[in-house]
Design a protein around this motif. Structure first.
Motif, PDB file in Angstrom:
ATOM      1  N   LEU A 101      41.823  42.543  34.996  1.00  0.00           N
ATOM      2  CA  LEU A 101      42.346  43.287  36.141  1.00  0.00           C
ATOM      3  C   LEU A 101      43.859  43.346  36.012  1.00  0.00           C
ATOM      4  CD1 LEU A 101      40.168  41.674  38.949  1.00  0.00           C
ATOM      5  CD2 LEU A 101      39.958  43.979  38.066  1.00  0.00           C
ATOM      6  N   PRO A 102      44.416  44.345  35.298  1.00  0.00           N
ATOM      7  CA  PRO A 102      45.873  44.433  35.168  1.00  0.00           C
ATOM      8  C   PRO A 102      46.585  44.454  36.522  1.00  0.00           C
ATOM      9  CG  PRO A 102      44.792  45.928  33.646  1.00  0.00           C
ATOM     10  CD  PRO A 102      43.721  45.410  34.548  1.00  0.00           C
ATOM     11  N   GLU A 103      45.979  45.113  37.486  1.00  0.00           N
ATOM     12  CA  GLU A 103      46.511  45.097  38.846  1.00  0.00           C
ATOM     13  C   GLU A 103      45.467  44.434  39.733  1.00  0.00           C
ATOM     14  OE1 GLU A 103      48.976  49.297  38.390  1.00  0.00           O
ATOM     15  OE2 GLU A 103      47.497  49.028  39.986  1.00  0.00           O
ATOM     16  N   VAL A 104      45.748  43.217  40.152  1.00  0.00           N
ATOM     17  CA  VAL A 104      44.759  42.398  40.850  1.00  0.00           C
ATOM     18  C   VAL A 104      44.511  42.961  42.246  1.00  0.00           C
ATOM     19  CG1 VAL A 104      44.213  40.105  41.696  1.00  0.00           C
ATOM     20  CG2 VAL A 104      45.470  40.387  39.557  1.00  0.00           C
ATOM     21  N   GLU A 105      43.220  43.160  42.494  1.00  0.00           N
ATOM     22  CA  GLU A 105      42.786  43.501  43.835  1.00  0.00           C
ATOM     23  C   GLU A 105      41.930  42.354  44.333  1.00  0.00           C
ATOM     24  OE1 GLU A 105      42.613  48.342  43.083  1.00  0.00           O
ATOM     25  OE2 GLU A 105      40.922  47.268  43.993  1.00  0.00           O
ATOM     26  N   GLU A 106      42.386  41.736  45.383  1.00  0.00           N
ATOM     27  CA  GLU A 106      41.772  40.486  45.831  1.00  0.00           C
ATOM     28  C   GLU A 106      40.299  40.681  46.160  1.00  0.00           C
ATOM     29  OE1 GLU A 106      43.842  38.766  49.067  1.00  0.00           O
ATOM     30  OE2 GLU A 106      42.366  37.164  49.366  1.00  0.00           O
ATOM     31  N   THR A 107      39.993  41.748  46.798  1.00  0.00           N
ATOM     32  CA  THR A 107      38.595  41.954  47.214  1.00  0.00           C
ATOM     33  C   THR A 107      37.682  42.063  45.997  1.00  0.00           C
ATOM     34  OG1 THR A 107      39.397  43.161  49.147  1.00  0.00           O
ATOM     35  CG2 THR A 107      37.069  43.407  48.578  1.00  0.00           C
ATOM     36  N   ILE A 108      38.102  42.855  44.973  1.00  0.00           N
ATOM     37  CA  ILE A 108      37.270  43.030  43.772  1.00  0.00           C
ATOM     38  C   ILE A 108      37.144  41.723  43.013  1.00  0.00           C
ATOM     39  CG2 ILE A 108      37.087  44.241  41.584  1.00  0.00           C
ATOM     40  CD1 ILE A 108      38.568  46.571  42.840  1.00  0.00           C
ATOM     41  N   PHE A 109      38.263  40.996  42.869  1.00  0.00           N
ATOM     42  CA  PHE A 109      38.241  39.759  42.087  1.00  0.00           C
ATOM     43  C   PHE A 109      37.346  38.710  42.728  1.00  0.00           C
ATOM     44  CE2 PHE A 109      39.449  36.440  39.423  1.00  0.00           C
ATOM     45  CZ  PHE A 109      39.826  35.346  40.174  1.00  0.00           C
ATOM     46  N   VAL A 110      37.515  38.524  44.062  1.00  0.00           N
ATOM     47  CA  VAL A 110      36.718  37.502  44.755  1.00  0.00           C
ATOM     48  C   VAL A 110      35.240  37.838  44.677  1.00  0.00           C
ATOM     49  CG1 VAL A 110      36.240  36.459  47.001  1.00  0.00           C
ATOM     50  CG2 VAL A 110      38.605  36.821  46.292  1.00  0.00           C
ATOM     51  N   ALA A 111      34.889  39.099  44.843  1.00  0.00           N
ATOM     52  CA  ALA A 111      33.479  39.487  44.802  1.00  0.00           C
ATOM     53  C   ALA A 111      32.879  39.251  43.420  1.00  0.00           C
ATOM     54  CB  ALA A 111      33.337  40.955  45.209  1.00  0.00           C
ATOM     55  N   LEU A 112      33.640  39.632  42.385  1.00  0.00           N
ATOM     56  CA  LEU A 112      33.113  39.458  41.026  1.00  0.00           C
ATOM     57  C   LEU A 112      32.985  37.988  40.665  1.00  0.00           C
ATOM     58  CD1 LEU A 112      35.001  42.274  39.076  1.00  0.00           C
ATOM     59  CD2 LEU A 112      32.567  42.171  39.612  1.00  0.00           C
ATOM     60  N   MET A 113      34.005  37.197  41.008  1.00  0.00           N
ATOM     61  CA  MET A 113      33.958  35.783  40.655  1.00  0.00           C
ATOM     62  C   MET A 113      32.814  35.084  41.367  1.00  0.00           C
ATOM     63  SD  MET A 113      37.182  33.232  40.557  1.00  0.00           S
ATOM     64  CE  MET A 113      37.120  31.778  39.500  1.00  0.00           C
ATOM     65  N   THR A 114      32.613  35.418  42.650  1.00  0.00           N
ATOM     66  CA  THR A 114      31.510  34.812  43.399  1.00  0.00           C
ATOM     67  C   THR A 114      30.165  35.211  42.800  1.00  0.00           C
ATOM     68  OG1 THR A 114      32.859  34.897  45.415  1.00  0.00           O
ATOM     69  CG2 THR A 114      30.485  34.583  45.686  1.00  0.00           C
ATOM     70  N   GLU A 115      30.063  36.457  42.408  1.00  0.00           N
ATOM     71  CA  GLU A 115      28.795  36.948  41.840  1.00  0.00           C
ATOM     72  C   GLU A 115      28.470  36.260  40.521  1.00  0.00           C
ATOM     73  OE1 GLU A 115      26.762  41.249  40.577  1.00  0.00           O
ATOM     74  OE2 GLU A 115      28.818  41.139  41.347  1.00  0.00           O
ATOM     75  N   PHE A 116      29.477  36.109  39.629  1.00  0.00           N
ATOM     76  CA  PHE A 116      29.220  35.489  38.331  1.00  0.00           C
ATOM     77  C   PHE A 116      28.949  33.994  38.465  1.00  0.00           C
ATOM     78  CE2 PHE A 116      31.048  39.357  36.541  1.00  0.00           C
ATOM     79  CZ  PHE A 116      30.247  39.541  35.434  1.00  0.00           C
ATOM     80  N   GLN A 117      29.667  33.323  39.352  1.00  0.00           N
ATOM     81  CA  GLN A 117      29.407  31.901  39.547  1.00  0.00           C
ATOM     82  C   GLN A 117      28.035  31.663  40.152  1.00  0.00           C
ATOM     83  OE1 GLN A 117      32.689  30.375  41.838  1.00  0.00           O
ATOM     84  NE2 GLN A 117      34.045  30.224  40.033  1.00  0.00           N
ATOM     85  N   ALA A 118      27.605  32.548  41.020  1.00  0.00           N
ATOM     86  CA  ALA A 118      26.259  32.413  41.589  1.00  0.00           C
ATOM     87  C   ALA A 118      25.184  32.601  40.533  1.00  0.00           C
ATOM     88  CB  ALA A 118      26.074  33.423  42.729  1.00  0.00           C
ATOM     89  N   ALA A 119      25.500  33.398  39.490  1.00  0.00           N
ATOM     90  CA  ALA A 119      24.530  33.626  38.412  1.00  0.00           C
ATOM     91  C   ALA A 119      24.551  32.520  37.368  1.00  0.00           C
ATOM     92  CB  ALA A 119      24.804  34.972  37.745  1.00  0.00           C
ATOM     93  N   GLY A 120      25.443  31.538  37.511  1.00  0.00           N
ATOM     94  CA  GLY A 120      25.468  30.410  36.577  1.00  0.00           C
ATOM     95  C   GLY A 120      26.589  30.447  35.580  1.00  0.00           C
TER      96      GLY A 120
END
Length: 725
Positions: free
Chosen positions: A685-704
């Motif tokens: 994410l060259p330009e960090v968008e908090e909403t996108i980053f938090v959603a993606l990180m939560t989704e990947f961590q939930a998947a293991g």
């Protein structure tokens, strides 16, 4: 001056080398023409050499007047192998054969074969300085042979039984005459060797045959004397008289016993017929008797008359009584005649019995004689074997003697070789070839001149350039690269403009800070080192974690893919073996890295239209490798996306790091790439968008996926990472 410091790493400037050669092209051309002229003059000065060749075929040959059977036997003989052909090659180069050719052609009178006699100034100087042996110390004959051998070449034609004789001379007639003379001498020598062998064979066989004749006569005489003294007379050539006599008696005894049994059976049949009162008309012995046949005819006539008269006369009529009395008398005669036949058969049986007894007695006597004859035959057989052996040996010697005597003539013993190609007088010299010599000399002079000029440029330092380029050099290279690097689309997948300066990130982040800033579009007053989620920081993290596989997710589209390309190049510049797999839908990494945008890639591999090795390509701006998106249908290729796990395992074994750029993929898509959760997930994410980053990180961590890394150069990345955690 080259302008290169001593402590600097330098590279060779190939462009400068080419420019230096091109600047001196007239000088090189002049030197090349001079070299060609010297070669032309030298070729014209050289004495022409002529070469001619004779070829001989090595094969077994039968005499011209030999019979068909002998010719077939000769042609069916074993062909010469490689060792025999090599031996014939050495024979053609033997000193005796060469001396004969030299004497026949009187080559010792030609100066070409005795240059040492005339000598030369250079040769005399070398001899006086003891740098060369004086050729005059050798006998003239040896000098001629040495000169002859220098011009001679005898070889076997590969893959055949043909021997080539090649001779080189200044005289074209001599070049053709010598190979032909050598072939003729060789054939006559071979034929003469056969004649000598046949003559020696006849001389040796004559006394041997005479002695064998006497031995055969003596052995046959002993056989005849032994046979006469022991009574072993032959009847039909193979059986002795006692054995033949025993065979005859046995056959006769068998026949007599059969006659006796036959007579007894016939007599018994007659007796049975008489005792039982049955009609004897059916017995062959009775019916064959002439008397019985006449009596039977008379009986039949009387019975016919009695039957006719009974119809008109009474039973007591004298005529009927007379006929009945005659009939009774005829039947009495038939019985008497039958008794005589029976007596005759019984006599035959007795005679056969007596004959059988006599034959049995004779058989016993002959068997005793035959046993004694068998013992005597043991000695007779030994004498006959000796006589047969001597006779067979005599016949063999006689056949060999006739064959050897018939080949006493020179035409009857041809050599096991024949000339298949005679040497002809050459028209053109084989050396020197003016045109090839001039061309080779010109090309060699041209190449050597260019090499000398290049070496002068290298030693002067003008063709060297430093590895660490200055800012001006970087700007110049950027201008050159800008001509070849395709520009990114102005709008990314998420609708944001793509920053083209990201394409220039091809070196180490610490060495090219200004380029990275330009690539990431970071203001000059913003310190890059403060961003712990920069491309350089992520590269350091991956180097320390030694992760074999990293999956990059670019939710914003092509600008994130460009950052992944920068990360891959940075790792390659740091000395790591890294490969990037383009799994994006746009193929933007392929556009940035591949020399040929149409190169086969991952979609072609999954569709089976390209081999695995054909899909790996080098990055045009770094040492990294790339597997492009490919040209096949994406939908059809994604049906086999599950096979990518095998591909990733193979690549992980060959590379330090495998980077998979998936574009704006989700967790489900990433899970299909690899079964393991122990991989690095890079959120580009060259330009960090908090909403996108938090959603993606939560989704990947939930998947293991526990190892999720943010790669961003914008402000607020650290705060976003903290909130997500």
């Amino acid at each position: 001056m080259s302008g290169v410091a001593r402590d600097q790493d330098v590279d060779i400037d190939l462009g400068q080398l080419v420019r230096a050669v091109w600047a001196r092209r007239l000088r090189i051309l002049a030197i090349t023409l001079v070299g060609a002229g010297v070669a032309f003059a030298g070729a014209k000065i050289m004495s022409p050499q002529y070469r001619s060749e004779t070829r001989i075929l090595i094969e077994p040959r039968a005499p011209a007047f030999a019979s068909t059977q002998q010719a077939n036997d000769a042609s069916a003989g074993p062909l010469m192998d490689e060792l025999n052909i090599a031996s014939q090659v050495q024979l053609l180069q033997s000193a005796d054969l060469l001396k004969k050719v030299i004497n026949d052609l009187k080559l010792y009178n030609l100066p070409e074969f005795d240059d040492a006699a005339s000598g030369s100034a250079m040769s005399s100087i070398l001899v006086k300085l003891h740098l060369k042996k004086n050729p005059l110390e050798n006998p003239p004959e040896e000098r001629v042979i040495d000169a002859f051998v220098e011009h001679l070449q005898v070889y076997q034609v590969p893959g055949s039984r043909v021997i080539g004789i090649t001779f080189t001379s200044k005289d074209p007639k001599l070049a053709a005459a010598i190979p032909n003379a050598m072939a003729n001498v060789y054939l006559s020598t071979q034929s003469g060797a056969k004649l000598d062998s046949n003559s020696e064979a006849t001389r040796w066989l004559e006394p041997e045959i005479e002695g064998l004749r006497q031995k055969v006569s003596e052995a046959e005489r002993k056989v005849a004397e032994y046979r006469t003294s022991h009574g072993l007379l032959q009847t039909n050539g193979t059986t002795t008289f006692p054995a033949q006599q025993l065979n005859d008696i046995s056959a006769e005894l068998t026949r007599v016993r059969g006659d006796k049994a036959n007579a007894e059976a016939r007599a018994q049949a007659v007796r049975n017929a008489l005792s039982s009162g049955e009609a004897s008309d059916t017995l062959p012995d009775i019916m064959s008797s002439q008397a019985i046949q006449r009596l039977k005819a008379t009986e039949s006539g009387l019975q016919s008359q009695i039957s006719d008269l009974q119809t008109s006369l009474l039973n007591n009529h004298p005529r009927l009584k007379s006929l009945r009395a005659q009939l009774s008398d005829i039947r009495s005669q038939i019985r008497q005649e039958t008794q005589k036949i029976l007596a005759s058969i019984e006599n035959e049986s007795k005679v056969a019995d007596l004959r059988a007894s006599e034959l049995e007695r004779q058989s016993d006597t002959v068997q005793a004689n035959s046993a004694r004859a068998g013992e005597d035959e043991v000695g007779l057989n030994a004498l006959e074997r000796e006589a047969n052996a001597q006779r067979q040996l005599l016949e063999t010697y006689l056949v060999r003697y006739r064959e050897a005597a018939s080949r006493a003539d020179s035409n009857s013993s041809p050599a096991d070789a024949r000339i298949v190609s005679r040497a002809v007088e050459p028209v053109d010299p084989y050396f020197p070839k003016v045109v090839p010599i001039v061309v080779v000399a010109a090309v060699a002079t041209l190449i050597m001149s260019a090499i000398v000029i290049m070496l002068a440029e290298l030693f002067s330092g003008r063709a060297l350039r430093p590895t660490d380029a200055s800012p001006e050099t970087i700007e110049a290279e950027a201008v050159v690269e800008e001509k070849h690097v395709p520009q990114a689309a102005p709008i990314a997948a998420a609708g944001k403009p793509v920053q083209p300066s990201m394409l220039a990130v091809v070196a180490d982040e610490e060495d090219r800070i200004e380029d990275v800033k330009a690539a990431e579009d970071v203001p000059e007053d913003e310190p890059e080192d403060d961003n712990e989620f920069s491309v350089a920081s992520v590269a350091d993290y991956l180097t320390g974690s030694r992760a074999p596989l990293a999956i990059a997710i670019s939710p914003t589209g092509e600008n994130g893919s460009a950052a992944t390309v920068s990360l891959t190049r940075m790792l390659a510049d740091a000395g790591h073996r890294v490969i990037l797999i383009d799994m994006t839908g746009s193929g933007y990494p392929t556009e940035l890295m591949a020399e040929d945008p149409a190169a086969p890639g991952v979609t072609d591999l999954l569709c089976g239209e390209a081999a695995f090795g054909d899909t790996i390509h080098g990055d045009r701006l770094s040492d990294a490798h790339l597997i492009p998106q490919g040209q096949s249908d994406v939908r059809r290729a994604m049906r086999g996306v599950d096979r990518l796990s095998l591909l990733l395992d193979a690549l992980a074994a060959a590379y330090d790091l495998v980077v998979v750029e998936c574009g704006s993929a989700d967790v489900a898509g990433v899970s299909r790439l690899t079964r393991s959760r122990d991989v690095e997930i890079i959120l580009s994410l060259p330009e960090v968008e908090e909403t996108i980053f938090v959603a993606l990180m939560t989704e990947f961590q939930a998947a293991g996926y526990e190892r999720v890394v943010l790669m961003s150069g914008g402000e607020g990345a650290e705060q976003a990472l903290g909130r997500a955690a």
